[in-house]
Structure formats: C-alpha cells, structure tokens
Write a protein that holds these residues in place. Structure first.
Motif, PDB file in Angstrom:
ATOM      1  N   GLU A 186      -2.997  17.200 -31.598  1.00 11.31           N
ATOM      2  CA  GLU A 186      -1.909  18.147 -31.852  1.00 11.31           C
ATOM      3  C   GLU A 186      -2.290  19.549 -31.399  1.00 11.31           C
ATOM      4  N   GLY A 187      -3.550  19.916 -31.608  1.00  9.65           N
ATOM      5  CA  GLY A 187      -4.010  21.247 -31.217  1.00  9.65           C
ATOM      6  C   GLY A 187      -3.921  21.476 -29.729  1.00  9.65           C
ATOM      7  N   SER A 188      -4.148  20.436 -28.956  1.00 13.54           N
ATOM      8  CA  SER A 188      -4.024  20.554 -27.505  1.00 13.54           C
ATOM      9  C   SER A 188      -2.596  20.909 -27.115  1.00 13.54           C
ATOM     10  N   LEU A 189      -1.631  20.181 -27.662  1.00 13.07           N
ATOM     11  CA  LEU A 189      -0.219  20.480 -27.367  1.00 13.07           C
ATOM     12  C   LEU A 189       0.121  21.907 -27.782  1.00 13.07           C
ATOM     13  N   HIS A 190      -0.349  22.297 -28.954  1.00 13.44           N
ATOM     14  CA  HIS A 190      -0.027  23.624 -29.483  1.00 13.44           C
ATOM     15  C   HIS A 190      -0.646  24.727 -28.633  1.00 13.44           C
ATOM     16  N   GLN A 191      -1.884  24.538 -28.207  1.00 12.26           N
ATOM     17  CA  GLN A 191      -2.543  25.570 -27.408  1.00 12.26           C
ATOM     18  C   GLN A 191      -1.873  25.725 -26.042  1.00 12.26           C
ATOM     19  N   TYR A 192      -1.448  24.620 -25.438  1.00 14.14           N
ATOM     20  CA  TYR A 192      -0.716  24.718 -24.166  1.00 14.14           C
ATOM     21  C   TYR A 192       0.625  25.425 -24.365  1.00 14.14           C
ATOM     22  N   PHE A 193       1.275  25.150 -25.497  1.00 11.97           N
ATOM     23  CA  PHE A 193       2.546  25.820 -25.791  1.00 11.97           C
ATOM     24  C   PHE A 193       2.334  27.320 -25.983  1.00 11.97           C
ATOM     25  N   LEU A 194       1.325  27.680 -26.772  1.00 13.11           N
ATOM     26  CA  LEU A 194       1.033  29.097 -26.992  1.00 13.11           C
ATOM     27  C   LEU A 194       0.653  29.793 -25.688  1.00 13.11           C
ATOM     28  N   LYS A 195      -0.167  29.132 -24.893  1.00 10.37           N
ATOM     29  CA  LYS A 195      -0.607  29.692 -23.612  1.00 10.37           C
ATOM     30  C   LYS A 195       0.587  30.036 -22.724  1.00 10.37           C
TER      31      LYS A 195
END
Length: 228
Positions: A186-195
C-alpha cells in the motif's frame, strides 16, 4: 522472464466477469480500450457506453462480459496483482539468501512499471497508474466484506502473504510481519500518488524512489543480524 510469461494466463476470480474477456478478440479489445479510457478519463467518468463507442460496438456487448464497471475494476486490479505475482515468483524463486530474496521482492512490487510484450492487449504502465489512482475504489465500498468472502481480493492478499513469509525468513522474531508487508504494498501506491500529486508530502522524487524508501523502512525494522 518475458519468454516464460508468454504462455501464461493470469488467473482472475471468475466471479468478476460474466464471460472471460481473454476468450475472444472482442473481450480483449474491451480490456485494452477500458484501460486506456479509465487512464484518460478517470474511473468516475468512464462508462460502458463510451468504451462501446470506442470499439465500434454497442453498450450491451460490454455487459456480456462484465456486470458493471465495479466488477471491471475488480477484474483489472486483480489481473495487475496476478501479473506482479508471477514476476515476484520468477524473480525470487532461485534466490537462496533470505535478505537478497526480500530485497528483490520489494523491488519487484515497488519499482516503476515497464511494458510487458507478453500481453499485447494490456498496457501495464497505464494499468499501474490506474491501480495507483483507483485501486482503493475497488474495496472502499459497503460490499467489501462480502466481496472479500467471495475471493475478489485473493491475489492481492496472496502477494502480501508471500512477502510475510520472506520477512519471517529474515527475522523470525519480528512481531508485525503482516503489517509491514501490507505497508510495503500500500505504501508503494501511496508514495507514487504523493510523488505525482502532493510532492511536498513525500521525500520520493527524481532522485529517491519509493523502492529505496521502502527497502530502507523494511530493513531498518528487522533484525538482520548485521550488528551481532
């Protein structure tokens, strides 16, 4: 790995579709163009009528494959997780060192996606961006518990359990392997979204990747024996 995947069919829960879209050229065109349209328009503005017009068919032809667009989203995201699972298995299967295996798994699950020529009707780059932006809409529903019982999220959960086993192999005494594993995915998806959308809220940028951050997070949470 691409050669190995050429003859593999990604298994998706049959309850997500009325007729298997992989079984016909029309079904594959529905999938191909649905990915492009959801990527372009967003899930809210995507309709079966629009994709029917795009492929030169009527809306009813799309309904012959999918009951509604929620089931289509479940199908697409399940296919994506299944595609990642095959990459994970092929990449890590021959690695005997537990730490190297875990590092490779994190890389597979969090790295920037490239096109896979093995599946010509599916644009994995676009699908990855759909998962980043739309995946939560597949389970943030009133029906999530029932759909979970029906196995709609089985591949996603299986991916997390695969990493749980790798975490335990590195540090059997770590008390939160399931939480850490799900945080990686989930953190991977979230970090790409934030980026992409809120860059001031993440340290990931053109120099620091989500893979680097999440690898650091995992190995600083585990006792790898390096300091003993």
């Amino acid at each position: 790995m691409k050669h190995l995947l050429q003859n593999i069919k990604i298994g998706v829960n049959e309850k997500t579709f009325v007729k298997d879209p992989e079984s016909s050229d029309l079904g594959k065109r529905i999938i191909e163009n649905s990915i492009m349209m959801i990527h372009e328009l967003g899930f809210e503005h995507f309709t079966f009528k629009k994709v029917g017009a795009k492929i030169g068919s009527n809306e009813s032809s799309v309904y012959r494959y999918f009951e509604n667009k929620h089931k289509l989203l479940l199908y697409l995201t399940s296919w994506y997780w299944g595609w990642l699972e095959y990459q994970l298995v092929f990449t890590t299967n021959s690695i005997s060192d537990s730490q190297e295996k875990l590092k490779s798994a994190i890389k597979v699950l969090t790295q920037t996606v490239s096109l896979d020529a093995s599946f010509s009707h599916i644009n994995e780059v676009m699908l990855n961006e759909i998962v980043i932006n739309e995946y939560s809409k597949s389970y943030l529903t009133k029906e999530v518990d029932e759909e979970n019982k029906e196995g709609y999220f089985e591949i996603y959960k299986r991916l997390i359990i695969r990493m749980v086993e790798m975490i335990i192999a590195v540090d059997p005494d770590y008390p939160y392997p399931h939480s850490l594993s799900s945080t990686v995915l989930e953190g991977s998806l979230h970090q790409y979204f934030l980026k992409e959308h809120f860059p001031s809220l993440t340290d990931c940028d053109q120099h620091i990747s989500p893979t680097q951050y999440l690898t650091h997070l995992v190995f600083n949470s585990l006792n790898t024996g390096d300091n003993g």
